[in-house]
Write a protein that holds these residues in place. Structure first.
Motif, PDB file in Angstrom:
ATOM      1  N   ARG A  87       7.467  -5.771  -0.520  1.00 55.89           N
ATOM      2  CA  ARG A  87       7.174  -4.341  -0.440  1.00 55.89           C
ATOM      3  C   ARG A  87       7.994  -3.682   0.673  1.00 55.89           C
ATOM      4  N   LEU A  88       8.147  -4.366   1.804  1.00 54.15           N
ATOM      5  CA  LEU A  88       8.964  -3.836   2.889  1.00 54.15           C
ATOM      6  C   LEU A  88      10.446  -3.792   2.501  1.00 54.15           C
TER       7      LEU A  88
ATOM      8  N   GLU B  94      11.652  -3.499  -0.455  1.00 54.18           N
ATOM      9  CA  GLU B  94      11.848  -2.545  -1.538  1.00 54.18           C
ATOM     10  C   GLU B  94      12.330  -1.194  -1.022  1.00 54.18           C
ATOM     11  N   ARG B  95      11.821  -0.760   0.087  1.00 51.11           N
ATOM     12  CA  ARG B  95      12.196   0.542   0.627  1.00 51.11           C
ATOM     13  C   ARG B  95      13.416   0.447   1.529  1.00 51.11           C
ATOM     14  N   TRP B  96      13.626  -0.694   2.119  1.00 50.91           N
ATOM     15  CA  TRP B  96      14.721  -0.838   3.082  1.00 50.91           C
ATOM     16  C   TRP B  96      16.003  -0.565   2.384  1.00 50.91           C
TER      17      TRP B  96
ATOM     18  N   TYR C  18       5.401   3.868   6.418  1.00 47.95           N
ATOM     19  CA  TYR C  18       6.224   2.678   6.304  1.00 47.95           C
ATOM     20  C   TYR C  18       6.220   1.894   7.606  1.00 47.95           C
TER      21      TYR C  18
ATOM     22  N   GLY D 113       3.948   4.809   1.140  1.00 53.67           N
ATOM     23  CA  GLY D 113       5.166   4.205   1.649  1.00 53.67           C
ATOM     24  C   GLY D 113       6.382   5.107   1.672  1.00 53.67           C
ATOM     25  N   GLU D 114       6.332   6.215   0.932  1.00 51.16           N
ATOM     26  CA  GLU D 114       7.496   7.106   0.942  1.00 51.16           C
ATOM     27  C   GLU D 114       7.579   7.912   2.232  1.00 51.16           C
ATOM     28  N   HIS D 115       6.490   7.967   2.983  1.00 56.02           N
ATOM     29  CA  HIS D 115       6.495   8.640   4.285  1.00 56.02           C
ATOM     30  C   HIS D 115       6.936   7.653   5.358  1.00 56.02           C
ATOM     31  N   SER D 116       7.749   8.133   6.253  1.00 61.58           N
ATOM     32  CA  SER D 116       8.294   7.265   7.298  1.00 61.58           C
ATOM     33  C   SER D 116       7.187   6.701   8.196  1.00 61.58           C
TER      34      SER D 116
ATOM     35  N   LEU E  23       1.766   0.772   2.390  1.00 58.74           N
ATOM     36  CA  LEU E  23       3.088   0.743   1.773  1.00 58.74           C
ATOM     37  C   LEU E  23       3.030   1.129   0.301  1.00 58.74           C
ATOM     38  N   ARG E  24       1.948   0.773  -0.364  1.00 62.76           N
ATOM     39  CA  ARG E  24       1.831   1.064  -1.792  1.00 62.76           C
ATOM     40  C   ARG E  24       1.585   2.544  -2.054  1.00 62.76           C
TER      41      ARG E  24
END
Length: 98
Positions: free
Chosen positions: A93-94, A96-98, A42, A36-39, A32-33
């Protein structure tokens, strides 16, 4: 019966090996760190992290029980600290992207 009772008592005491869920939480956090920008990264991190969080729940419960029974309290506190920190960090972290 004596050896069996000794093994049962040994399993009931807290040890630093109770932090085994970090073996799953750490790769999930690293995925994720750094990717994480890749699906794919993630969702892979989320699935691995879910298994780690499930294991952490059981070990956190066991550590709390060890604290309540005053069995190796410093080790139980260490297990709680490591698992809670890794679990909270993964959830943040999860989210953050959601």
């Amino acid at each position: 019966m004596g050896a069996s009772a000794a093994q049962a008592e040994q399993r009931r005491t807290a040890s630093s090996s109770d932090t085994w869920p970090t073996v799953l939480l750490l790769p999930a956090l690293l995925l994720l760190r750094y990717a994480g920008e890749h699906s794919w990264a993630y969702w892979t991190g989320a699935v691995i992290g879910l298994f780690g969080l499930t294991g952490a729940v059981f070990e956190i419960k066991a550590a709390v029980m060890h604290l309540a029974k005053r069995r190796k309290p410093w080790v139980a506190l260490w297990v709680l600290l490591v698992l809670m920190a890794a679990s909270v960090h993964l959830v943040l972290r999860l989210a953050e992207r959601w």
